[in-house]
Every structure is written in C-alpha cells, then in structure tokens.
Design an enzyme around this catalytic site. Sequence first.
Site, short mmCIF file in Angstrom:
data_model
loop_
_atom_site.label_atom_id
_atom_site.label_comp_id
_atom_site.label_asym_id
_atom_site.label_seq_id
_atom_site.Cartn_x
_atom_site.Cartn_y
_atom_site.Cartn_z
N ASP A 247 -2.45 -1.71 10.25
CA ASP A 247 -2.56 -1.72 8.79
C ASP A 247 -2.99 -3.07 8.23
O ASP A 247 -3.19 -3.21 7.02
CB ASP A 247 -1.20 -1.37 8.16
CG ASP A 247 -0.82 0.09 8.32
OD1 ASP A 247 -1.67 0.87 8.81
OD2 ASP A 247 0.32 0.44 7.97
N VAL B 135 11.03 -4.43 2.90
CA VAL B 135 10.94 -4.68 4.34
C VAL B 135 11.20 -3.36 5.09
O VAL B 135 12.09 -2.61 4.71
CB VAL B 135 11.98 -5.74 4.75
CG1 VAL B 135 11.99 -5.94 6.26
CG2 VAL B 135 11.67 -7.06 4.05
N LYS C 227 0.85 -1.21 0.00
CA LYS C 227 0.00 0.00 0.00
C LYS C 227 0.88 1.24 0.00
O LYS C 227 2.03 1.22 0.42
CB LYS C 227 -0.93 0.03 1.22
CG LYS C 227 -0.24 0.00 2.60
CD LYS C 227 0.19 1.33 3.16
CE LYS C 227 0.84 1.19 4.53
NZ LYS C 227 1.60 2.38 4.95
N GLY D 278 4.44 -4.23 4.20
CA GLY D 278 4.89 -5.57 3.83
C GLY D 278 4.62 -6.60 4.94
O GLY D 278 4.12 -7.70 4.67
N SER E 249 2.40 -6.33 7.31
CA SER E 249 0.95 -6.45 7.43
C SER E 249 0.40 -7.34 6.34
O SER E 249 -0.53 -8.13 6.57
CB SER E 249 0.30 -5.06 7.33
OG SER E 249 0.75 -4.24 8.38
N ALA E 250 0.94 -7.22 5.13
CA ALA E 250 0.50 -8.06 4.01
C ALA E 250 0.71 -9.54 4.36
O ALA E 250 -0.17 -10.37 4.10
CB ALA E 250 1.29 -7.70 2.75
O1 C5P Z 1 -0.46 -1.26 14.91
P1 C5P Z 1 0.98 -1.52 14.65
O2 C5P Z 1 1.53 -2.62 15.48
O3 C5P Z 1 1.29 -1.71 13.20
O4 C5P Z 1 1.74 -0.21 15.06
C1 C5P Z 1 3.13 -0.16 15.19
C2 C5P Z 1 3.52 1.03 16.03
O5 C5P Z 1 3.23 2.24 15.32
C3 C5P Z 1 2.76 1.16 17.33
O6 C5P Z 1 3.39 0.45 18.35
C4 C5P Z 1 2.81 2.65 17.58
O7 C5P Z 1 4.08 3.03 18.10
C5 C5P Z 1 2.73 3.24 16.20
N1 C5P Z 1 1.36 3.59 15.80
C6 C5P Z 1 0.75 4.70 16.36
N2 C5P Z 1 -0.50 5.05 15.98
C7 C5P Z 1 -1.16 4.35 15.04
C8 C5P Z 1 -0.57 3.22 14.44
C9 C5P Z 1 0.71 2.86 14.84
O8 C5P Z 1 1.34 5.37 17.21
N3 C5P Z 1 -2.37 4.73 14.67
#
Ligand code: C5P
Length: 297
Positions: free
Chosen positions: A137, A96, A10, A102, A104-105
């Site tokens: 994501d 990566v 994406k 990537g 998330s995919a």
């Molecule tokens: O949700 P995900 O594990 O992909 O997010 C990775 C990191 O990105 C989270 O630990 C956070 O630090 C940050 N994040 C955030 N706000 C979001 C999405 C991600 O602060 N809406």
Amino acid sequence: MSVTVRVPAKVNVQLAVGAARPDGFHDLANVFLAVGLYDEVTVTPAEELRVTCAGPDAAEVPLDRTNLAARAAIALAERRGLDPAVHLHIAKDIPVAGGMAGGSADGAGALLACDALWGTGASREELLEICAELGSDVPFSLVGGAALGTGRGEKLRTLEVGGEFSWVFAMAERGLSTPAVFREFDRLTEGLDVPEPVASEDLLDALAGGDPDALAAAVSNDLQPAALSLFPELADTLAAGSAAGALAGLVSGSGPTTAFLARDTGAAAKIADALRASGTCRTVRVASGPAPGATVI
Ligand code: C5P
C-alpha cells in the site's frame, strides 16, 4: 534544518481479492481513495537513526527498525551509499493497525522527506519502486487521490474522481493484523473457486461521476467476511452506521476501521454523532476524499 511531509490515510472503496499466490500474497483489484486524515513525518539530521511518535495511538507504534518510516530511510540511504543518521518524528493522526494505511503513510512520508533533506533527487519512478519494496500500500500513500492497484496492490493506475465524497470512520477498540486477515480469507475460501479480482466498472464510473449514491451501490470488500470472522463486534458498528443513515458502510481494507459513506458533510456529522452515541466503537472521525498524496509542507 528539517523537512516535514504530510501523508493521507486511505479507504478501499473496492477490494477484490484473488486466491493466494505461490509467494503467499494475493492478487488484488484494489481501488484506493485517499482521505483527509493525515500523519506528518519530520526528518532532522541526527547522530544515528531514531524514530519518535506522538498522537493518541503513539504507544502502539514500533520505534525500532521495523517501523516503515525507518525502513524507508534505510532503503533510500542504501541506494545512495549514505548513512541514514536521521531523527524521524511521526505526528500520528491515522489509526494504528486500522486498515487505513497509517504505517504505509509513514513509509511514503519518510521517503519523500529524506529525499528532500539529503537532496538525493530521486525520480518519481525510483520513489515508487522503493515504496513497492516497503509494502503493497506504500506506493498509493505517495500518490494519493484515487487509484486502482493491481498485482499485490502496488501497480497503480490513477483514477479520475468527479467530486468530493464525505466519509465517517469508526475506529475499533483493538487492531487487526493484515496478514491474519488474509490468512482468515484463505481459510474461509479453502476449496472454493476464487475468481480473478477485477475492478468494477460501475464503481469506476461512480467515482468519475462524483455520485455518492452510485458509489454506495458499488463499494465492496472481499476481506470483510474475514475481518468480521476475527472481530464479530464490527457487525454492530456496521449496523449502527446503517441505522444512522449512511449510504453505505464497509470495513476499510483489512480492518478493523469501518467506513461509512455520507451524502454530504452535514449528513456525515449526524452519522458521526450517532456512531459516537452507539457505544460500538472507540473513536469516530469525519474526513472527505480524494485527498492529495505525500506532500512536503
Ligand atoms: O505488502 P505488505 O507488507 O503491506 O503486506 C502485509 C501482509 O498482507 C503480507 O505479508 C501478506 O500476508 C498480506 N498481503 C497479501 N496480499 C496482498 C497484500 C498483502 O496476502 N496483495
């Protein structure tokens, strides 16, 4: 017997970021567009859970249970009281740690593949719920196309897209950690009044109309200053893409991949050549979107 699922990368055509929430996440208005760069996840029954990966960046992919593909298999197995004894193989083409979802995919792909292999018959709703548990994501990787993500990005509303958009992606010499980029965003906005994130109506209209000039005028990424602060050389890549005639250039998500919108596929090929010659990035890829979400092949 094995099942293979293909999942797109994406680009965020808008990423509006609000202030840090008490849980540390940030509320977003995140306009995702899936593009035609794909990882393929193949799941095969095995003695025990294991992950392998092939592709140019394979050495940087964790093969333990922190890999989102492994976590997806475990999450679905736990819900059904199954043993997640599968071999997950990731044929990796998405960069990566690049800001193109990537990881998330691979999570969305493994989930759909295990659902098919085990015949769990999970509903779309349940799959999306598991995706949201895996990461902000991941639901979009399942859905594909174009969508507005709100909350931390996991609450999706499908968007209409009136045409194909041509993109050039410049992959950087090193990755950026998403949490580090959000932390830098917090540092840069400390003491400032960060507005509530809202989707741009002009941007949604440009997507619906399939108009690259209108889309170029409306793209934005609130994480870009933070990504540039941690990775100042990205400014050179953005300048090279702009000099090569890109309609717009921006950091994709938390970066460090930079994304350039082109008028058509011919213009994209020229911009790609110029970026390759510029020496400001590691590799360059051309892809268009919207692309379909995770699909069993
Ligand atoms: O949700 P995900 O594990 O992909 O997010 C990775 C990191 O990105 C989270 O630990 C956070 O630090 C940050 N994040 C955030 N706000 C979001 C999405 C991600 O602060 N809406």
